[in-house]
Design a protein around this motif. Sequence first.
Motif, PDB file in Angstrom:
ATOM      1  N   UNK A 144      -3.496 -15.702 -33.388  1.00 59.59           N
ATOM      2  CA  UNK A 144      -2.666 -15.815 -34.585  1.00 59.59           C
ATOM      3  C   UNK A 144      -1.232 -15.430 -34.249  1.00 59.59           C
ATOM      4  N   UNK A 145      -0.269 -16.187 -34.763  1.00 60.82           N
ATOM      5  CA  UNK A 145       1.145 -15.858 -34.574  1.00 60.82           C
ATOM      6  C   UNK A 145       1.547 -14.889 -35.672  1.00 60.82           C
ATOM      7  N   UNK A 146       2.032 -13.725 -35.296  1.00 67.28           N
ATOM      8  CA  UNK A 146       2.423 -12.719 -36.277  1.00 67.28           C
ATOM      9  C   UNK A 146       3.931 -12.662 -36.443  1.00 67.28           C
ATOM     10  N   UNK A 147       4.675 -13.042 -35.446  1.00 65.82           N
ATOM     11  CA  UNK A 147       6.128 -13.077 -35.532  1.00 65.82           C
ATOM     12  C   UNK A 147       6.530 -14.457 -36.040  1.00 65.82           C
ATOM     13  N   UNK A 148       7.305 -14.531 -37.126  1.00 69.22           N
ATOM     14  CA  UNK A 148       7.707 -15.843 -37.624  1.00 69.22           C
ATOM     15  C   UNK A 148       8.501 -16.619 -36.569  1.00 69.22           C
ATOM     16  N   UNK A 149       8.308 -17.922 -36.557  1.00 71.09           N
ATOM     17  CA  UNK A 149       9.035 -18.826 -35.668  1.00 71.09           C
ATOM     18  C   UNK A 149       9.815 -19.809 -36.541  1.00 71.09           C
ATOM     19  N   UNK A 150      11.091 -19.974 -36.243  1.00 76.53           N
ATOM     20  CA  UNK A 150      11.937 -20.886 -37.002  1.00 76.53           C
ATOM     21  C   UNK A 150      12.584 -21.890 -36.055  1.00 76.53           C
ATOM     22  N   UNK A 151      12.880 -23.068 -36.605  1.00 76.60           N
ATOM     23  CA  UNK A 151      13.591 -24.094 -35.835  1.00 76.60           C
ATOM     24  C   UNK A 151      14.632 -24.741 -36.738  1.00 76.60           C
ATOM     25  N   UNK A 152      15.568 -25.451 -36.114  1.00 76.65           N
ATOM     26  CA  UNK A 152      16.629 -26.115 -36.859  1.00 76.65           C
ATOM     27  C   UNK A 152      16.688 -27.587 -36.492  1.00 76.65           C
ATOM     28  N   UNK A 153      15.564 -28.259 -36.566  1.00 74.22           N
ATOM     29  CA  UNK A 153      15.518 -29.687 -36.260  1.00 74.22           C
ATOM     30  C   UNK A 153      16.391 -30.500 -37.210  1.00 74.22           C
ATOM     31  N   UNK A 154      16.607 -29.984 -38.414  1.00 75.14           N
ATOM     32  CA  UNK A 154      17.421 -30.693 -39.407  1.00 75.14           C
ATOM     33  C   UNK A 154      18.911 -30.528 -39.223  1.00 75.14           C
ATOM     34  N   UNK A 155      19.333 -29.675 -38.292  1.00 72.43           N
ATOM     35  CA  UNK A 155      20.755 -29.468 -38.046  1.00 72.43           C
ATOM     36  C   UNK A 155      21.485 -28.781 -39.185  1.00 72.43           C
ATOM     37  N   UNK A 207      14.759 -23.356 -31.544  1.00 72.72           N
ATOM     38  CA  UNK A 207      15.741 -24.438 -31.453  1.00 72.72           C
ATOM     39  C   UNK A 207      15.356 -25.592 -32.350  1.00 72.72           C
ATOM     40  N   UNK A 208      14.688 -26.573 -31.784  1.00 74.92           N
ATOM     41  CA  UNK A 208      14.170 -27.717 -32.534  1.00 74.92           C
ATOM     42  C   UNK A 208      12.651 -27.686 -32.415  1.00 74.92           C
ATOM     43  N   UNK A 209      12.005 -28.483 -33.234  1.00 69.69           N
ATOM     44  CA  UNK A 209      10.544 -28.548 -33.168  1.00 69.69           C
ATOM     45  C   UNK A 209      10.111 -29.129 -31.825  1.00 69.69           C
ATOM     46  N   UNK A 210       9.010 -28.638 -31.261  1.00 68.26           N
ATOM     47  CA  UNK A 210       8.511 -29.179 -30.004  1.00 68.26           C
ATOM     48  C   UNK A 210       8.282 -30.686 -30.131  1.00 68.26           C
ATOM     49  N   UNK A 211       8.560 -31.422 -29.115  1.00 68.37           N
ATOM     50  CA  UNK A 211       8.813 -31.040 -27.720  1.00 68.37           C
ATOM     51  C   UNK A 211      10.285 -30.849 -27.387  1.00 68.37           C
ATOM     52  N   UNK A 212      11.149 -30.780 -28.396  1.00 65.80           N
ATOM     53  CA  UNK A 212      12.596 -30.669 -28.157  1.00 65.80           C
ATOM     54  C   UNK A 212      13.104 -29.238 -28.289  1.00 65.80           C
ATOM     55  N   UNK A 213      12.205 -28.278 -28.186  1.00 68.73           N
ATOM     56  CA  UNK A 213      12.548 -26.874 -28.357  1.00 68.73           C
ATOM     57  C   UNK A 213      13.274 -26.309 -27.145  1.00 68.73           C
ATOM     58  N   UNK A 214      13.992 -25.201 -27.383  1.00 73.38           N
ATOM     59  CA  UNK A 214      14.588 -24.451 -26.274  1.00 73.38           C
ATOM     60  C   UNK A 214      13.663 -23.267 -25.983  1.00 73.38           C
ATOM     61  N   UNK A 265      12.554 -24.704 -46.299  1.00 71.24           N
ATOM     62  CA  UNK A 265      11.194 -24.355 -45.880  1.00 71.24           C
ATOM     63  C   UNK A 265      10.758 -25.125 -44.637  1.00 71.24           C
ATOM     64  N   UNK A 266      11.324 -26.303 -44.396  1.00 69.53           N
ATOM     65  CA  UNK A 266      10.905 -27.086 -43.231  1.00 69.53           C
ATOM     66  C   UNK A 266      11.375 -26.485 -41.913  1.00 69.53           C
ATOM     67  N   UNK A 267      12.096 -25.371 -41.962  1.00 67.60           N
ATOM     68  CA  UNK A 267      12.533 -24.686 -40.736  1.00 67.60           C
ATOM     69  C   UNK A 267      11.488 -23.705 -40.207  1.00 67.60           C
ATOM     70  N   UNK A 268      10.420 -23.486 -40.961  1.00 63.53           N
ATOM     71  CA  UNK A 268       9.326 -22.622 -40.495  1.00 63.53           C
ATOM     72  C   UNK A 268       8.440 -23.453 -39.580  1.00 63.53           C
ATOM     73  N   UNK A 269       8.186 -22.939 -38.379  1.00 61.91           N
ATOM     74  CA  UNK A 269       7.304 -23.632 -37.435  1.00 61.91           C
ATOM     75  C   UNK A 269       5.978 -22.895 -37.376  1.00 61.91           C
ATOM     76  N   UNK A 270       4.910 -23.638 -37.528  1.00 64.50           N
ATOM     77  CA  UNK A 270       3.568 -23.072 -37.448  1.00 64.50           C
ATOM     78  C   UNK A 270       2.817 -23.735 -36.307  1.00 64.50           C
ATOM     79  N   UNK A 271       2.249 -22.918 -35.456  1.00 64.76           N
ATOM     80  CA  UNK A 271       1.478 -23.444 -34.329  1.00 64.76           C
ATOM     81  C   UNK A 271       0.231 -24.138 -34.858  1.00 64.76           C
ATOM     82  N   UNK A 272      -0.114 -25.229 -34.245  1.00 66.11           N
ATOM     83  CA  UNK A 272      -1.384 -25.886 -34.540  1.00 66.11           C
ATOM     84  C   UNK A 272      -2.044 -26.195 -33.202  1.00 66.11           C
ATOM     85  N   UNK A 273      -3.160 -26.832 -33.231  1.00 64.43           N
ATOM     86  CA  UNK A 273      -3.902 -27.104 -31.986  1.00 64.43           C
ATOM     87  C   UNK A 273      -3.082 -27.907 -30.995  1.00 64.43           C
TER      88      UNK A 273
END
Length: 84
Positions: A3-14, A29-36, A72-80
Motif C-alpha cells: 500500500x502507498x502511504x505517502x501521497x503521490x502527485x503529478x502535473x500531467x495537465x501542466x 512529474x507527469x503520469x507514467x511512463x512520462x514521469x521523472x 483532483x486529477x493530479x493525484x496518482x494512484x498505483x495500480x497493477x
Amino acid sequence: MAEIRTPHYHNSGGYPAIRVGAREFMCIGAAPPYDHPHIFLDMGGDNEIVCSYCSTLYRYSSELPSGSADPIDCVWAADAAHAL
C-alpha cells in the motif's frame, strides 16, 4: 502489492499550481511512463514548495482531505500496471 502511504502527485495537465492536502508527498512529474524520478518533498512549516525536477508549484491547503489535490486529477494512484 504494498500500500502507498505517502501521497503521490503529478502535473500531467501542466497546471501553474496544484493545491494539495499534504505537506509531505512524492512528486512524480507527469503520469507514467512520462514521469521523472519520484522525489520526496517536505514543506515543513511552509505552505508551498517547488519541485526541483519539473518546477511544479505545490500549495498546501488545510481545506483538502489528506492526500487529495485540486485539481483532483493530479493525484496518482498505483495500480497493477504501474506498481512502484
